[in-house]
Design an enzyme around this catalytic site. Structure first.
Site, PDB file in Angstrom:
ATOM      1  N   THR A  60     -10.097   0.722  -1.401  1.00  0.00           N
ATOM      2  CA  THR A  60     -11.182   1.962  -1.238  1.00  0.00           C
ATOM      3  C   THR A  60     -11.544   1.589  -2.808  1.00  0.00           C
ATOM      4  O   THR A  60     -12.909   1.451  -2.649  1.00  0.00           O
ATOM      5  CB  THR A  60     -10.820   3.046  -1.218  1.00  0.00           C
ATOM      6  OG1 THR A  60     -10.163   3.329   0.437  1.00  0.00           O
ATOM      7  CG2 THR A  60     -11.869   3.937  -0.992  1.00  0.00           C
ATOM      8  N   TYR A 113       2.214  -2.268  -0.340  1.00  0.00           N
ATOM      9  CA  TYR A 113       1.430  -1.554   1.154  1.00  0.00           C
ATOM     10  C   TYR A 113       1.260  -2.716   2.392  1.00  0.00           C
ATOM     11  O   TYR A 113       0.774  -4.070   1.869  1.00  0.00           O
ATOM     12  CB  TYR A 113       0.098  -1.933   0.074  1.00  0.00           C
ATOM     13  CG  TYR A 113      -1.337  -1.539   0.880  1.00  0.00           C
ATOM     14  CD1 TYR A 113      -1.404  -0.726   1.972  1.00  0.00           C
ATOM     15  CD2 TYR A 113      -2.514  -2.043   0.242  1.00  0.00           C
ATOM     16  CE1 TYR A 113      -2.712  -0.056   2.384  1.00  0.00           C
ATOM     17  CE2 TYR A 113      -3.601  -1.316   0.931  1.00  0.00           C
ATOM     18  CZ  TYR A 113      -3.911  -0.946   1.834  1.00  0.00           C
ATOM     19  OH  TYR A 113      -4.841  -0.204   2.900  1.00  0.00           O
ATOM     20  N   LYS A 141       3.456   2.266   1.098  1.00  0.00           N
ATOM     21  CA  LYS A 141       1.917   2.497   2.313  1.00  0.00           C
ATOM     22  C   LYS A 141       1.958   1.559   3.688  1.00  0.00           C
ATOM     23  O   LYS A 141       1.983   1.059   3.275  1.00  0.00           O
ATOM     24  CB  LYS A 141       0.792   2.192   1.298  1.00  0.00           C
ATOM     25  CG  LYS A 141      -0.194   3.196   1.965  1.00  0.00           C
ATOM     26  CD  LYS A 141      -1.769   2.574   1.263  1.00  0.00           C
ATOM     27  CE  LYS A 141      -2.200   3.416   2.380  1.00  0.00           C
ATOM     28  NZ  LYS A 141      -4.277   2.924   1.851  1.00  0.00           N
ATOM     29  N   VAL A 177      -1.207   8.307   1.014  1.00  0.00           N
ATOM     30  CA  VAL A 177      -2.015   7.075   0.908  1.00  0.00           C
ATOM     31  C   VAL A 177      -3.440   7.888   1.335  1.00  0.00           C
ATOM     32  O   VAL A 177      -3.546   7.159   2.032  1.00  0.00           O
ATOM     33  CB  VAL A 177      -1.583   5.830   0.308  1.00  0.00           C
ATOM     34  CG1 VAL A 177      -2.635   5.262  -0.301  1.00  0.00           C
ATOM     35  CG2 VAL A 177      -0.416   6.497  -1.075  1.00  0.00           C
TER      36      VAL A 177
END
Length: 310
Positions: free
Chosen positions: A49, A137, A166, A206
């Protein structure tokens, strides 16, 4: 390694000037203050993001430095230090540590579609260079790499600083698989389907929604941990409604432009996205129509948030 991170963390957009030429530090500080005021327990800079692929090395350093200084220890600051190059990922990780980051979030090397052993060596090099906690991640949609539960467990057991993940594989059972194989060696953060992930054993969240609904996105975790599951589902159901509005037109990367535009709607302009991502003006009338529909759902969410005392 003892867990030090918990709750629902905002993976933040990166604030640019209106002409996209620079990091806007004033916007960054105002945004961080808002996150703190709304009860966000931690923030992650330079994730997907945060458009980490579009910032220069100088901008990366500036963003991390200003964030760490402004937060000043009030909540944890994690930094995305991913790169397809192991050498660059190591350098960025060391730099983040030196600038005062509390932890790192690192997607495996992308583009090359690496083997498990190549992924292992990539993370090993980072671990050997510095001692910050690392959040793996796993996001195969964007990285084209899906780290299996077995690989995650191997990394967590061999490297104590690899202590979080995550999990965004879109396979909800993976949350439980990781926990079963890795045990106490790793803490799972939900990257999606937060309620279901919590019920399977996830200990954090998250999400990009904190960029524009931080009170609700942070508060949902408190609802879950206090046993208010149905109220959490109510919040999550509204989030899914506007998420679907975005995904219907822009399934992979559209949320960056909408996140920034919705942050501006909340009073915190963050500029637009950098190319090659589609800017909000380039969405034209479709974007405005979707924004109006999303805004109506957010207004409903705000009412629900007040009703349940968040």
């Amino acid at each position: 390694m003892t867990a030090t991170f918990s709750g629902s963390y905002t993976v933040a957009v990166t604030p640019f000037s209106d002409d996209l030429s620079r990091i806007d530090v004033d916007r960054l500080k105002a945004f961080l203050d808002w996150q703190l005021e709304e009860g966000v327990p931690g923030i992650i800079m330079l994730g997907t993001t945060g458009e980490f692929l579009t910032v220069t090395p100088e901008e990366r350093r500036l963003l991390v430095d200003e964030t760490v200084k402004h937060i000043d220890g009030r909540i944890p600051v994690l930094v995305g230090t991913a790169d397809a190059s192991t050498t660059k990922a190591v350098a960025q990780s060391v730099e983040a540590r030196d600038l005062g980051a509390d932890g790192l979030m690192i997607v495996p090397p992308y583009y090359y579609t690496p083997t498990d052993d190549e992924i292992y060596r990539h993370y090993a090099a980072i671990v050997e260079a510095m001692d910050l906690p690392i959040m793996l991640y796993n996001n195969p949609v964007t990285s084209n790499v899906d780290m299996s539960a077995a690989l995650v467990a191997r990394l967590a057991k061999d490297f104590p600083t690899i202590s979080y993940i995550k999990e965004s594989s879109q396979d909800i059972a993976r949350v439980r698989d990781v926990i079963d194989l890795a045990g106490d060696a790793i803490t799972v953060y939900a990257g999606e389907r937060v309620v279901d992930s919590f019920l399977l054993g996830a200990e954090g969240y998250v999400n990009p929604y904190g960029n524009y609904i931080p009170r609700a996105s942070a508060g949902i975790w408190g609802l879950l941990t206090s046993g208010r599951i149905e109220e959490a589902r109510r919040i999550d159901g509204l989030i899914k409604r506007f998420d679907a509005i975005i995904a219907a037109g822009h399934p992979t990367y559209g949320h960056q432009a909408y996140s920034k535009r919705l942050a501006a709607r909340a009073g915190y302009p963050m500029g637009d996205v950098r190319p090659p991502l589609t800017t909000f003006p380039q969405l034209g009338q479709e974007g405005e129509e979707r924004l109006a529909r999303i805004g109506a759902v957010i207004d409903e969410l705000d009412d629900v948030t007040r009703q349940i005392g968040l």
